[in-house]
Design a protein around this motif. Structure first.
Motif, PDB file in Angstrom:
ATOM      1  N   THR A  43      -7.485   1.936  -2.546  1.00  0.00           N
ATOM      2  CA  THR A  43      -7.404   1.738  -3.893  1.00  0.00           C
ATOM      3  C   THR A  43      -8.030   0.427  -3.442  1.00  0.00           C
ATOM      4  OG1 THR A  43      -5.541   2.809  -5.404  1.00  0.00           O
ATOM      5  CG2 THR A  43      -6.770   0.315  -6.025  1.00  0.00           C
ATOM      6  N   GLY A  78       4.832  10.527  -9.829  1.00  0.00           N
ATOM      7  CA  GLY A  78       4.365  11.827  -9.212  1.00  0.00           C
ATOM      8  C   GLY A  78       5.090  13.207  -9.939  1.00  0.00           C
ATOM      9  N   ASN A  86      10.299   3.533  -6.978  1.00  0.00           N
ATOM     10  CA  ASN A  86       9.007   4.683  -6.980  1.00  0.00           C
ATOM     11  C   ASN A  86       9.400   5.829  -6.270  1.00  0.00           C
ATOM     12  OD1 ASN A  86       7.402   6.102  -8.272  1.00  0.00           O
ATOM     13  ND2 ASN A  86       5.546   5.133  -7.060  1.00  0.00           N
ATOM     14  N   LYS A  87       9.095   7.459  -6.303  1.00  0.00           N
ATOM     15  CA  LYS A  87       9.485   8.241  -5.107  1.00  0.00           C
ATOM     16  C   LYS A  87      11.006   8.348  -5.895  1.00  0.00           C
ATOM     17  CE  LYS A  87       5.427   6.088  -2.803  1.00  0.00           C
ATOM     18  NZ  LYS A  87       4.933   6.735  -1.624  1.00  0.00           N
ATOM     19  N   ALA A  93       3.010   2.158  -2.120  1.00  0.00           N
ATOM     20  CA  ALA A  93       4.335   2.630  -3.174  1.00  0.00           C
ATOM     21  C   ALA A  93       3.559   3.083  -4.617  1.00  0.00           C
ATOM     22  CB  ALA A  93       4.175   0.795  -3.992  1.00  0.00           C
ATOM     23  N   GLY A  94       2.262   3.904  -4.593  1.00  0.00           N
ATOM     24  CA  GLY A  94       2.438   5.040  -5.731  1.00  0.00           C
ATOM     25  C   GLY A  94       2.014   4.202  -7.181  1.00  0.00           C
ATOM     26  N   LYS A  95       1.839   3.155  -6.877  1.00  0.00           N
ATOM     27  CA  LYS A  95       0.539   2.157  -7.976  1.00  0.00           C
ATOM     28  C   LYS A  95      -0.271   3.162  -8.936  1.00  0.00           C
ATOM     29  CE  LYS A  95      -0.891  -1.040  -5.623  1.00  0.00           C
ATOM     30  NZ  LYS A  95      -0.118  -0.354  -4.173  1.00  0.00           N
ATOM     31  N   SER A  96      -0.986   3.930  -8.141  1.00  0.00           N
ATOM     32  CA  SER A  96      -2.781   4.900  -8.456  1.00  0.00           C
ATOM     33  C   SER A  96      -2.001   6.275  -9.208  1.00  0.00           C
ATOM     34  CB  SER A  96      -3.301   4.352  -7.033  1.00  0.00           C
ATOM     35  OG  SER A  96      -4.135   3.880  -7.113  1.00  0.00           O
ATOM     36  N   THR A  97      -0.844   6.407  -8.497  1.00  0.00           N
ATOM     37  CA  THR A  97       0.054   7.560  -9.246  1.00  0.00           C
ATOM     38  C   THR A  97       0.174   7.301 -10.712  1.00  0.00           C
ATOM     39  OG1 THR A  97       0.482   8.986  -6.843  1.00  0.00           O
ATOM     40  CG2 THR A  97       1.096   9.648  -9.048  1.00  0.00           C
ATOM     41  N   PRO A 100       1.007  -1.462   0.057  1.00  0.00           N
ATOM     42  CA  PRO A 100      -0.281  -0.437  -0.102  1.00  0.00           C
ATOM     43  C   PRO A 100       0.732   1.180  -0.027  1.00  0.00           C
ATOM     44  CG  PRO A 100      -0.761  -1.769   1.929  1.00  0.00           C
ATOM     45  CD  PRO A 100       0.406  -1.893   0.519  1.00  0.00           C
ATOM     46  N   ILE A 105      -6.506   8.984  -5.010  1.00  0.00           N
ATOM     47  CA  ILE A 105      -5.010   8.668  -4.853  1.00  0.00           C
ATOM     48  C   ILE A 105      -4.991   9.168  -3.215  1.00  0.00           C
ATOM     49  CG2 ILE A 105      -2.625  10.024  -5.152  1.00  0.00           C
ATOM     50  CD1 ILE A 105      -2.956   9.084  -7.800  1.00  0.00           C
ATOM     51  N   PRO A 109      -5.553  -3.409  -5.755  1.00  0.00           N
ATOM     52  CA  PRO A 109      -5.293  -2.689  -4.512  1.00  0.00           C
ATOM     53  C   PRO A 109      -3.922  -3.484  -3.719  1.00  0.00           C
ATOM     54  CG  PRO A 109      -7.044  -3.909  -4.358  1.00  0.00           C
ATOM     55  CD  PRO A 109      -6.646  -3.856  -5.940  1.00  0.00           C
ATOM     56  N   GLY A 110      -3.226  -2.830  -2.786  1.00  0.00           N
ATOM     57  CA  GLY A 110      -2.031  -2.786  -2.010  1.00  0.00           C
ATOM     58  C   GLY A 110      -1.929  -4.364  -1.622  1.00  0.00           C
ATOM     59  N   ASP A 137      -2.607   9.361   0.855  1.00  0.00           N
ATOM     60  CA  ASP A 137      -1.307   9.020   1.646  1.00  0.00           C
ATOM     61  C   ASP A 137      -1.899   8.454   2.863  1.00  0.00           C
ATOM     62  OD1 ASP A 137      -2.293  10.684   3.661  1.00  0.00           O
ATOM     63  OD2 ASP A 137      -0.787  11.742   3.332  1.00  0.00           O
ATOM     64  N   PRO A 160      -2.662   3.948   3.106  1.00  0.00           N
ATOM     65  CA  PRO A 160      -3.026   2.688   2.926  1.00  0.00           C
ATOM     66  C   PRO A 160      -4.589   2.368   2.145  1.00  0.00           C
ATOM     67  CG  PRO A 160      -1.800   2.168   5.279  1.00  0.00           C
ATOM     68  CD  PRO A 160      -2.273   3.793   5.330  1.00  0.00           C
TER      69      PRO A 160
HETATM   70  N1  LIG Z   1       7.237  12.183  -3.623  1.00  0.00           N
HETATM   71  C1  LIG Z   1       6.247  11.732  -4.398  1.00  0.00           C
HETATM   72  N2  LIG Z   1       4.742  11.151  -3.547  1.00  0.00           N
HETATM   73  C2  LIG Z   1       4.538  10.213  -4.076  1.00  0.00           C
HETATM   74  C3  LIG Z   1       4.383   9.381  -5.734  1.00  0.00           C
HETATM   75  N3  LIG Z   1       3.862   8.961  -6.035  1.00  0.00           N
HETATM   76  C4  LIG Z   1       2.497   8.604  -5.124  1.00  0.00           C
HETATM   77  N4  LIG Z   1       3.228   9.493  -4.632  1.00  0.00           N
HETATM   78  C5  LIG Z   1       2.859   9.488  -2.685  1.00  0.00           C
HETATM   79  O1  LIG Z   1       1.950   8.322  -1.641  1.00  0.00           O
HETATM   80  C6  LIG Z   1       0.805   9.253  -1.179  1.00  0.00           C
HETATM   81  C7  LIG Z   1      -0.233   7.289  -2.442  1.00  0.00           C
HETATM   82  O2  LIG Z   1      -0.196   7.032  -3.124  1.00  0.00           O
HETATM   83  P1  LIG Z   1      -0.763   5.856  -4.338  1.00  0.00           P
HETATM   84  O3  LIG Z   1      -0.714   6.492  -5.873  1.00  0.00           O
HETATM   85  O4  LIG Z   1      -2.266   5.855  -3.807  1.00  0.00           O
HETATM   86  O5  LIG Z   1      -0.516   4.876  -3.551  1.00  0.00           O
HETATM   87  P2  LIG Z   1      -1.215   3.280  -4.079  1.00  0.00           P
HETATM   88  O6  LIG Z   1       0.145   2.383  -4.411  1.00  0.00           O
HETATM   89  O7  LIG Z   1      -1.846   3.325  -4.827  1.00  0.00           O
HETATM   90  O8  LIG Z   1      -1.583   2.766  -2.372  1.00  0.00           O
HETATM   91  P3  LIG Z   1      -2.733   1.743  -2.039  1.00  0.00           P
HETATM   92  O9  LIG Z   1      -4.081   1.628  -2.984  1.00  0.00           O
HETATM   93  O10 LIG Z   1      -3.326   2.239  -0.874  1.00  0.00           O
HETATM   94  O11 LIG Z   1      -2.332   0.368  -2.055  1.00  0.00           O
HETATM   95  C8  LIG Z   1      -0.174   9.171  -1.728  1.00  0.00           C
HETATM   96  O12 LIG Z   1       0.237  10.740  -1.262  1.00  0.00           O
HETATM   97  C9  LIG Z   1       0.616   9.953  -3.277  1.00  0.00           C
HETATM   98  O13 LIG Z   1       0.532  11.650  -3.537  1.00  0.00           O
HETATM   99  C10 LIG Z   1       6.293   9.871  -6.396  1.00  0.00           C
HETATM  100  O14 LIG Z   1       6.318   9.301  -6.979  1.00  0.00           O
HETATM  101  N5  LIG Z   1       6.411  10.801  -5.214  1.00  0.00           N
END
Ligand SMILES: Nc1nc2c(ncn2[C@@H]2O[C@H](COP(=O)(O)OP(=O)(O)OP(=O)(O)O)[C@@H](O)[C@H]2O)c(=O)[nH]1
Ligand SMILES: [Mg+2]
Length: 345
Positions: A193, A313, A280-281, A170-174, A168, A186, A215-216, A188, A190
Motif C-alpha cells: 500500500t 483473512g 492479527n492472522k 500486518a494485514g491492514k489492507s486485507t 508492513p 494485497i 501504508p506500513g 505478501d 512489504p
Molecule cells: N494467514 C493470514 N494471512 C494474512 C491475513 N491477513 C493478511 N494476510 C497476508 O499477509 C500478507 C500482507 O497482507 P496485506 O493486507 O497486503 O498487508 P498490509 O498490512 O496492508 O501490508 P502493506 O500495505 O505492505 O503495509 C498477504 O500475503 C496476505 O494474504 C490473515 O488474517 N491470515
C-alpha cells in the motif's frame, strides 16, 4: 482509489483595471470636464470546500489558476467591469499552506466553507476622481493595482474515524477489504500500500464509520525510513487507532513498541489517541499460541489498551474488533460536535 494527499499550485488574483483619462466632448461645451471612470476590480481567488470530492487529483493536471483582470474605466464616468472571481473547489478537509509548506493559510474543514485567499487588485482611479477646485482638468489617471500571486500547497487530510496502522504486511489492507467495499491491493511483500485507502464500514442501519488503511510504518519512519510518516497526518483527526500486529511474527511485543515509538515521534497527539490492538492472522496460530501472544501484547501495551485477537483473512474476531472501534468512535463523537464525514470509498 488512488489518493493524492498534497499538491502545489500557482494562484493569481486579477489585476485592477486602468483608470481612464477622458474629457467630456460635446458640441455645446467648449472645455468639458474630466469624465474618465475608474478601472474595475480584479477577480478574487476563492476556495470552496465541497463534500462530494475526495481527492486533489484534478490539481495534478492543471497547476496554474488565474482570476480575471478588471476592465479599464472609460469616458462618461463609466467604471470598468470587475474581473470574475476564480472559485476553486476542494474536498472538505483541505488545508492551504504557503510555499514554505508550514504556514497555514486556510483550513477548509466544513463543507460549504468559502475562503478568499487572494483579493483582486483594485481598479485605478480615472481622472474625474482628481477633479478639484484648483485643478479642473486633471490628466492624472491611475493604472490598476496588481493582483496578488502565490504558490500554495493544498494538503488533504482524510477525515476518517479510525486509522489502521502497523508494520508492513500486518494485514491492514486485507482487513479493510473484508469490512468495506474498498478493494486495496494485497500482497505478501512489504509496502504494497503506497497511498491511504478509505473504506466505509457499515455495522447496521445506524452505525457506520470510515476506516483508513495507511501504508506500513517501520522503525525510523519518523526520520523518513520506508515511506516515512507523511501519511500519518490522516490519523490526526481519527477518533481511534487500530494497531494491527502480525501474529505470525516472532517478536510481536518488539514490533508493537517500534510502531508506538514512531507514533510518539511524529507527535500531534497520535500517541495519546485511544488505541485498539489487533493480534492479527490468528487463523495461522494454535490456540495456545494465540493466548500466549495476546498476553505478551497486553503486557507491552499496558493497562489502558485493549488487545483483541482476529483474522482479517478468515474473519474470526473481526466483529468484536469492529464493535470496539464503533464504541470508541461513538464516545469520541459524543464529546465533539463534529460527526464523521463519510466522504470517500
Ligand atoms: N494467514 C493470514 N494471512 C494474512 C491475513 N491477513 C493478511 N494476510 C497476508 O499477509 C500478507 C500482507 O497482507 P496485506 O493486507 O497486503 O498487508 P498490509 O498490512 O496492508 O501490508 P502493506 O500495505 O505492505 O503495509 C498477504 O500475503 C496476505 O494474504 C490473515 O488474517 N491470515
Ligand atoms: Mg496494505
Amino acid at each position: 482509489m488512488k489518493f493524492l494527499d498534497q499538491c502545489k499550485i500557482y494562484l493569481k488574483s486579477g489585476d485592477g483595471g486602468r483608470g481612464s483619462a477622458s474629457f467630456r466632448r460635446e458640441r455645446s461645451i467648449e472645455f468639458g470636464g474630466p469624465d474618465g471612470g475608474d478601472g474595475g476590480k480584479g477577480g478574487d481567488v476563492v476556495l470552496l470546500a465541497q463534500d462530494n470530492l475526495n481527492t486533489l487529483i484534478d490539481y495534478r493536471y492543471q497547476q496554474h489558476f488565474r482570476a480575471q483582470n478588471g476592465r479599464g474605466g472609460a469616458g462618461a464616468n463609466r467604471t470598468g467591469a470587475s474581473g470574475r472571481d476564480l472559485v476553486l473547489r476542494v474536498p472538505t478537509g483541505t488545508q492551504i499552506l504557503a510555499d514554505d509548506k508550514e504556514t497555514l493559510l486556510a483550513d477548509l474543514s466544513r463543507a460549504g466553507q468559502r475562503v478568499t485567499l487572494l483579493r483582486g487588485g483594485d481598479g485605478g482611479f480615472g481622472n474625474s476622481h482628481y477633479k478639484s477646485a484648483t485643478n479642473r482638468a486633471p490628466r492624472r489617471a491611475d493604472p490598476g493595482w496588481p493582483g496578488r500571486e502565490e504558490w500554495v500547497w493544498l494538503r488533504l487530510k482524510l477525515i476518517a474515524d479510525a486509522g489502521l496502522v502497523g508494520l508492513p504486511n500486518a494485514g491492514k489492507s486485507t482487513l479493510l477489504s473484508r469490512v468495506s467495499h474498498a478493494r486495496p491491493k494485497i500482497a505478501d511483500y512489504p509496502f504494497t500500500t503506497l497511498h491511504p485507502q478509505l473504506g466505509v464500514v457499515r455495522l447496521d442501519d445506524e452505525t457506520e464509520f470510515v476506516l483508513a488503511d495507511l501504508p506500513g510504518l517501520i522503525e525510523g519512519a519518523s526520520e523518513g525510513a520506508g515511506l516515512g510518516t507523511r501519511f500519518l497526518g490522516h490519523v490526526e483527526r481519527c477518533a481511534v487507532i487500530l494497531h494491527l500486529i502480525d501474529g505470525t511474527e516472532a517478536d510481536i511485543a518488539g514490533g508493537y513498541r517500534a510502531i508506538r515509538r514512531e507514533l510518539a515521534d511524529y507527535g500531534h497527539g497520535l500517541a495519546d489517541k485511544p488505541e485498539i490492538v489487533g493480534l492479527n492472522k490468528i487463523d495461522a496460530l494454535e490456540p495456545a499460541e494465540i493466548e500466549q501472544k495476546r498476553r505478551a501484547l497486553a503486557r507491552a501495551a499496558g493497562p489502558g489498551s485493549k488487545v483483541l485477537p482476529l483474522s482479517g483473512g478468515s474473519g474470526a474476531g473481526v466483529a468484536q474488533v469492529l464493535g470496539a472501534l464503533a464504541a470508541t468512535i461513538a464516545s469520541a463523537r459524543a464529546g465533539s460536535e463534529n460527526g464523521a464525514l463519510v466522504d470517500a470509498e
